[in-house]
Scaffold this motif. Structure first.
Motif, PDB file in Angstrom:
ATOM      1  N   ALA A 151       0.821  -1.336  -0.020  1.00 53.26           N
ATOM      2  CA  ALA A 151       0.009   0.060   0.034  1.00 53.26           C
ATOM      3  C   ALA A 151       0.881   1.345  -0.004  1.00 53.26           C
ATOM      4  N   SER A 152       1.999   1.179   0.836  1.00 49.95           N
ATOM      5  CA  SER A 152       2.829   2.308   0.721  1.00 49.95           C
ATOM      6  C   SER A 152       3.568   2.676  -0.663  1.00 49.95           C
ATOM      7  N   PHE A 153       3.768   1.587  -1.170  1.00 51.18           N
ATOM      8  CA  PHE A 153       4.390   1.586  -2.407  1.00 51.18           C
ATOM      9  C   PHE A 153       3.535   2.346  -3.456  1.00 51.18           C
ATOM     10  N   PHE A 154       2.575   1.782  -3.439  1.00 49.73           N
ATOM     11  CA  PHE A 154       1.312   2.284  -4.404  1.00 49.73           C
ATOM     12  C   PHE A 154       0.942   3.876  -4.035  1.00 49.73           C
ATOM     13  N   ALA A 155       1.166   4.218  -2.920  1.00 51.95           N
ATOM     14  CA  ALA A 155       0.523   5.416  -2.582  1.00 51.95           C
ATOM     15  C   ALA A 155       1.657   6.512  -2.891  1.00 51.95           C
ATOM     16  N   CYS A 156       3.072   6.179  -2.857  1.00 45.95           N
ATOM     17  CA  CYS A 156       4.016   7.011  -3.329  1.00 45.95           C
ATOM     18  C   CYS A 156       3.954   7.016  -4.652  1.00 45.95           C
ATOM     19  N   GLY A 157       3.570   6.140  -5.378  1.00 43.93           N
ATOM     20  CA  GLY A 157       3.583   5.819  -7.025  1.00 43.93           C
ATOM     21  C   GLY A 157       2.446   6.757  -7.129  1.00 43.93           C
ATOM     22  N   MET A 158       1.380   6.840  -6.532  1.00 43.89           N
ATOM     23  CA  MET A 158       0.225   7.707  -7.228  1.00 43.89           C
ATOM     24  C   MET A 158       0.709   9.160  -7.035  1.00 43.89           C
ATOM     25  N   LEU A 159       1.498   9.453  -6.006  1.00 43.67           N
ATOM     26  CA  LEU A 159       1.899  10.913  -5.844  1.00 43.67           C
ATOM     27  C   LEU A 159       2.742  11.215  -7.267  1.00 43.67           C
ATOM     28  N   GLY A 160       3.823  10.282  -7.447  1.00 46.99           N
ATOM     29  CA  GLY A 160       4.332  10.332  -8.653  1.00 46.99           C
ATOM     30  C   GLY A 160       3.784  10.676  -9.867  1.00 46.99           C
ATOM     31  N   ASN A 161       2.614   9.661 -10.104  1.00 42.93           N
ATOM     32  CA  ASN A 161       1.877   9.966 -11.277  1.00 42.93           C
ATOM     33  C   ASN A 161       1.121  11.053 -11.202  1.00 42.93           C
ATOM     34  N   THR A 162       0.778  11.548 -10.135  1.00 46.03           N
ATOM     35  CA  THR A 162      -0.111  12.879 -10.359  1.00 46.03           C
ATOM     36  C   THR A 162       0.640  13.772 -10.748  1.00 46.03           C
ATOM     37  N   LEU A 163       2.072  14.169 -10.094  1.00 46.12           N
ATOM     38  CA  LEU A 163       2.996  14.965 -10.372  1.00 46.12           C
ATOM     39  C   LEU A 163       3.466  14.898 -11.876  1.00 46.12           C
ATOM     40  N   THR A 164       3.564  13.856 -12.361  1.00 46.23           N
ATOM     41  CA  THR A 164       3.851  13.597 -13.594  1.00 46.23           C
ATOM     42  C   THR A 164       2.785  13.950 -14.672  1.00 46.23           C
ATOM     43  N   ALA A 165       1.522  13.762 -14.236  1.00 43.84           N
ATOM     44  CA  ALA A 165       0.339  14.178 -15.079  1.00 43.84           C
ATOM     45  C   ALA A 165       0.088  15.500 -15.194  1.00 43.84           C
TER      46      ALA A 165
END
Length: 174
Positions: A151-165
């Protein structure tokens, strides 16, 4: 130089569709734009795929599988949850920095689910959920089947996704 097979042309259509849908979404993308990007006619495009929805689904499946494979290849043979987390995070960062359309296509897929399901079309939602579960399972197993770590891995990934988007570097969230 020989002729391009239908399978190779289909592959070209999927890659072109990912690029087009990633930027313009399902409704904003025309099959004419996809055909033009590949260098084929629309009638030929529809010999390869029955309709625009089928092209979108193929592009969505490919982008999600590319993401899953990036994680799986990175973690292959890696021992230890923290090391696996780091190599998968690095692999994903490389993927979205070199091929941001992969991430953006997935986000377009997420956005398309509610609209499609509101019109009685469950296919896109089924594809998104199956793709997500496949990605989750790959990461989860690579992290020692630890639910909190996953869950922590994906939470950090979603932050990265949002910033990239939104056009910021993923490192802006650190």
């Amino acid at each position: 130089m020989g002729r391009i097979s239908a399978q190779e042309r289909r592959e070209s259509v999927i890659r072109a569709a990912i690029a087009e849908f990633a930027l313009k979404g399902y409704h904003g993308t025309s099959t004419a734009a996809i055909a033009e990007r590949v260098g084929v006619t629309q009638p030929y495009l529809f010999r390869l795929f029955p309709d625009k929805r089928a092209i979108f689904v193929a592009a969505l499946v490919r982008s999600m599988e590319d993401t899953r494979l990036a994680f799986a290849r990175a973690a292959d043979g890696v021992e230890g949850g923290e090391r696996a987390r780091q190599v998968m995070a690095d692999a994903y960062a490389r993927l979205i920095s070199t091929r941001p359309e992969t991430l953006l296509m997935q986000m377009q897929g997420y956005a398309a689910v509610a609209a499609a399901e509101a019109q009685g079309d469950d296919l896109i939602g089924e594809v998104v959920r199956a793709g997500w579960m496949s990605i989750w399972e790959t990461v989860h197993l690579s992290l020692g089947a630890d639910a909190d770590r996953t869950a922590s891995f994906f939470a950090c990934g979603m932050l990265g996704n949002t910033l990239t988007a939104i056009g910021l570097p993923a490192s802006a969230g650190r």
